[in-house]
Scaffold this motif. Structure first.
Motif, PDB file in Angstrom:
ATOM      1  N   ARG A   1       5.688  11.945   6.868  1.00 20.18           N
ATOM      2  CA  ARG A   1       5.371  12.752   7.368  1.00 20.18           C
ATOM      3  C   ARG A   1       4.584  12.192   8.640  1.00 20.18           C
ATOM      4  O   ARG A   1       4.394  10.811   9.240  1.00 20.18           O
ATOM      5  N   LYS A   2       4.048  13.097   9.185  1.00 20.41           N
ATOM      6  CA  LYS A   2       2.900  13.363  10.660  1.00 20.41           C
ATOM      7  C   LYS A   2       2.076  12.453  10.469  1.00 20.41           C
ATOM      8  O   LYS A   2       0.935  12.029  11.337  1.00 20.41           O
ATOM      9  N   ASP A   3       0.952  12.233   9.148  1.00 18.34           N
ATOM     10  CA  ASP A   3      -0.122  11.636   8.589  1.00 18.34           C
ATOM     11  C   ASP A   3      -0.133   9.972   9.245  1.00 18.34           C
ATOM     12  O   ASP A   3       0.343   9.339   8.455  1.00 18.34           O
ATOM     13  N   ILE A   4      -1.206  10.006  10.057  1.00 19.41           N
ATOM     14  CA  ILE A   4      -1.732   7.920   9.378  1.00 19.41           C
ATOM     15  C   ILE A   4      -1.553   7.830   8.657  1.00 19.41           C
ATOM     16  O   ILE A   4      -2.662   8.090   8.012  1.00 19.41           O
ATOM     17  N   TYR A   5      -0.364   7.015   8.305  1.00 22.42           N
ATOM     18  CA  TYR A   5      -0.717   6.301   7.163  1.00 22.42           C
ATOM     19  C   TYR A   5       0.053   4.757   6.478  1.00 22.42           C
ATOM     20  O   TYR A   5      -1.165   3.828   6.428  1.00 22.42           O
ATOM     21  N   ALA A   6       0.466   4.172   7.509  1.00 20.26           N
ATOM     22  CA  ALA A   6       0.954   2.534   7.411  1.00 20.26           C
ATOM     23  C   ALA A   6       0.538   2.629   8.518  1.00 20.26           C
ATOM     24  O   ALA A   6      -0.391   1.334   8.948  1.00 20.26           O
ATOM     25  N   LEU A   7       0.179   3.281   9.849  1.00 21.02           N
ATOM     26  CA  LEU A   7      -0.675   2.627  10.580  1.00 21.02           C
ATOM     27  C   LEU A   7      -2.070   2.066  10.334  1.00 21.02           C
ATOM     28  O   LEU A   7      -2.808   1.216  10.653  1.00 21.02           O
ATOM     29  N   ALA A   8      -2.584   3.225   9.116  1.00 24.00           N
ATOM     30  CA  ALA A   8      -3.610   2.370   9.042  1.00 24.00           C
ATOM     31  C   ALA A   8      -3.840   0.952   8.214  1.00 24.00           C
ATOM     32  O   ALA A   8      -4.946   0.221   8.350  1.00 24.00           O
ATOM     33  N   CYS A   9      -2.596   0.699   7.830  1.00 25.88           N
ATOM     34  CA  CYS A   9      -2.168  -0.499   7.222  1.00 25.88           C
ATOM     35  C   CYS A   9      -2.698  -1.534   7.927  1.00 25.88           C
ATOM     36  O   CYS A   9      -2.901  -2.403   7.682  1.00 25.88           O
ATOM     37  N   ILE A  10      -2.040  -1.071   8.943  1.00 28.51           N
ATOM     38  CA  ILE A  10      -1.774  -2.163  10.082  1.00 28.51           C
ATOM     39  C   ILE A  10      -3.372  -2.463  10.684  1.00 28.51           C
ATOM     40  O   ILE A  10      -3.163  -3.614  11.134  1.00 28.51           O
ATOM     41  N   ALA A  11      -3.649  -1.460  10.405  1.00 28.56           N
ATOM     42  CA  ALA A  11      -4.844  -1.251  11.087  1.00 28.56           C
ATOM     43  C   ALA A  11      -5.841  -2.753  10.577  1.00 28.56           C
ATOM     44  O   ALA A  11      -6.657  -3.408  10.996  1.00 28.56           O
ATOM     45  N   GLY A  12      -5.892  -2.102   9.516  1.00 31.70           N
ATOM     46  CA  GLY A  12      -6.709  -3.063   8.381  1.00 31.70           C
ATOM     47  C   GLY A  12      -6.090  -4.920   8.170  1.00 31.70           C
ATOM     48  O   GLY A  12      -6.832  -5.366   8.289  1.00 31.70           O
ATOM     49  N   GLY A  13      -4.813  -4.581   8.316  1.00 29.72           N
ATOM     50  CA  GLY A  13      -4.319  -5.521   8.438  1.00 29.72           C
ATOM     51  C   GLY A  13      -4.949  -6.376   9.805  1.00 29.72           C
ATOM     52  O   GLY A  13      -4.897  -7.893   9.583  1.00 29.72           O
ATOM     53  N   LEU A  14      -5.143  -6.060  11.223  1.00 29.52           N
ATOM     54  CA  LEU A  14      -5.458  -6.905  11.926  1.00 29.52           C
ATOM     55  C   LEU A  14      -6.646  -6.605  11.715  1.00 29.52           C
ATOM     56  O   LEU A  14      -7.270  -8.272  12.147  1.00 29.52           O
ATOM     57  N   VAL A  15      -7.704  -6.261  11.631  1.00 27.17           N
ATOM     58  CA  VAL A  15      -9.267  -5.992  10.935  1.00 27.17           C
ATOM     59  C   VAL A  15      -9.201  -7.307  10.241  1.00 27.17           C
ATOM     60  O   VAL A  15     -10.037  -8.346  10.474  1.00 27.17           O
TER      61      VAL A  15
ATOM     62  N   ASN B   1      10.502  14.749  -5.857  1.00 30.69           N
ATOM     63  CA  ASN B   1      11.716  15.777  -4.771  1.00 30.69           C
ATOM     64  C   ASN B   1      10.021  15.693  -3.920  1.00 30.69           C
ATOM     65  O   ASN B   1      10.085  17.147  -3.658  1.00 30.69           O
ATOM     66  N   GLU B   2       9.626  15.130  -2.684  1.00 27.77           N
ATOM     67  CA  GLU B   2       8.840  15.323  -1.794  1.00 27.77           C
ATOM     68  C   GLU B   2       9.367  14.430  -0.871  1.00 27.77           C
ATOM     69  O   GLU B   2       9.729  13.318  -1.108  1.00 27.77           O
ATOM     70  N   VAL B   3       9.174  15.478   0.052  1.00 25.99           N
ATOM     71  CA  VAL B   3       8.960  14.045   1.164  1.00 25.99           C
ATOM     72  C   VAL B   3       7.994  13.414   1.661  1.00 25.99           C
ATOM     73  O   VAL B   3       7.144  13.560   1.182  1.00 25.99           O
ATOM     74  N   PRO B   4       8.562  11.944   1.462  1.00 28.84           N
ATOM     75  CA  PRO B   4       7.535  10.680   1.028  1.00 28.84           C
ATOM     76  C   PRO B   4       6.474  10.967   2.285  1.00 28.84           C
ATOM     77  O   PRO B   4       6.142  11.113   3.670  1.00 28.84           O
ATOM     78  N   LEU B   5       4.600  11.030   2.010  1.00 29.08           N
ATOM     79  CA  LEU B   5       4.123  10.809   2.968  1.00 29.08           C
ATOM     80  C   LEU B   5       4.049   9.746   4.395  1.00 29.08           C
ATOM     81  O   LEU B   5       3.847  10.056   5.139  1.00 29.08           O
ATOM     82  N   LEU B   6       4.527   8.573   3.381  1.00 28.68           N
ATOM     83  CA  LEU B   6       4.381   7.752   4.578  1.00 28.68           C
ATOM     84  C   LEU B   6       5.418   8.277   6.029  1.00 28.68           C
ATOM     85  O   LEU B   6       5.412   7.857   6.551  1.00 28.68           O
TER      86      LEU B   6
ATOM     87  N   GLY C   1       0.756  -1.571   0.182  1.00 24.04           N
ATOM     88  CA  GLY C   1       0.094  -0.501  -0.156  1.00 24.04           C
ATOM     89  C   GLY C   1       0.925   1.123  -0.152  1.00 24.04           C
ATOM     90  O   GLY C   1       0.186   1.841  -0.713  1.00 24.04           O
ATOM     91  N   THR C   2       2.225   1.644   0.392  1.00 23.56           N
ATOM     92  CA  THR C   2       2.833   1.985   1.117  1.00 23.56           C
ATOM     93  C   THR C   2       4.171   2.563  -0.054  1.00 23.56           C
ATOM     94  O   THR C   2       4.146   3.697  -0.494  1.00 23.56           O
ATOM     95  N   VAL C   3       4.505   1.216  -0.594  1.00 26.05           N
ATOM     96  CA  VAL C   3       6.084   2.243  -1.046  1.00 26.05           C
ATOM     97  C   VAL C   3       5.830   2.726  -3.228  1.00 26.05           C
ATOM     98  O   VAL C   3       6.907   3.157  -2.674  1.00 26.05           O
ATOM     99  N   GLY C   4       4.757   2.469  -3.637  1.00 26.28           N
ATOM    100  CA  GLY C   4       4.756   3.309  -4.264  1.00 26.28           C
ATOM    101  C   GLY C   4       4.845   4.365  -3.932  1.00 26.28           C
ATOM    102  O   GLY C   4       5.411   5.291  -5.335  1.00 26.28           O
ATOM    103  N   GLY C   5       4.136   4.576  -3.182  1.00 25.03           N
ATOM    104  CA  GLY C   5       4.138   6.462  -3.189  1.00 25.03           C
ATOM    105  C   GLY C   5       5.012   6.752  -2.324  1.00 25.03           C
ATOM    106  O   GLY C   5       5.249   7.704  -3.195  1.00 25.03           O
TER     107      GLY C   5
END
Length: 215
Positions: free
Chosen positions: A151-165, A144-149, A132-136
């Protein structure tokens, strides 16, 4: 017949995720003075980057080398972005919407493929997050942007939560397509709520403050 239906459902999720991520990459590239071919490349790496790393870790041939559909869908995404560019530009949250949908769908695809490979649940969750995240991440580095992964946004943690569900629902013998939908919906929901209500992780700052330096 069940296996065919299962495969078809996963394929649909995969293709929708490809289109969503491709559009998000192309939309972001549009503000970087990049030509049409460059935009196509940015959209493509956004769509296939995470899945490629996942397949390499799973020691299988990357999925897009076996099916040209992913290259075609990225081309369609580019045409859609060009034809409807006025609408896409007017909708300020277009990039976020497509990126969020792609994140949820690709996370589920990554988990499902890893699960089918017989890997432990924690590895499947990691593979989902990678898908979910590496392509971004690759997209952001190329433009030349700071990867969203990172930054302080909830991004990879949302993927982990989806995996737990995903794995909690699986333990209750829920139909597998339903499990996948719930997992993807969880990722999308958490991402939407986090952005809407500005839920963020604290920024790591181990340096002394300017006041401390001046003392």
């Amino acid at each position: 017949m069940d296996l065919l239906a299962e495969f078809s459902f996963i394929k649909i999720l995969d293709l929708f995720g490809t289109f969503a991520f491709a559009v998000s990459g192309i939309r972001l590239a549009s503000g970087k003075n990049i030509d049409w071919f460059g935009a196509y490349v940015i959209g493509l790496v956004t769509a296939i980057g995470g899945g490629t790393i996942r397949d390499l870790l799973l020691d299988v041939k990357p999925f897009w080398m076996l099916d040209a559909t992913y290259l075609l869908i990225t081309g369609i995404a580019l045409l859609v972005a060009i034809i409807f560019k006025e609408k896409l530009l007017r909708l300020g949250n277009t990039l976020f919407i497509f990126d969020t949908v792609g994140l949820g769908l690709f996370t589920t695809v990554g988990i499902s493929k890893s699960f089918d490979a017989g890997l432990p649940f924690w590895v499947c969750i990691m593979m989902g997050a990678i898908t979910g995240t590496v392509g971004g991440v690759i997209r952001d580095v190329l433009i030349n942007e700071v990867p969203l992964l990172f930054r302080k946004d909830i991004y990879a943690l949302a993927c982990i939560a989806g995996g737990l569900v995903f794995f909690v629902c699986y333990q209750f013998d829920i139909l597998f397509p339903v499990v996948e939908i719930l997992a993807a919906a969880t990722v999308i929901f958490i991402r939407l709520i986090a952005v809407k209500y500005h839920i963020q992780l604290p920024i790591l700052n181990l340096d002394k403050t300017k006041e401390d330096r001046n003392e």
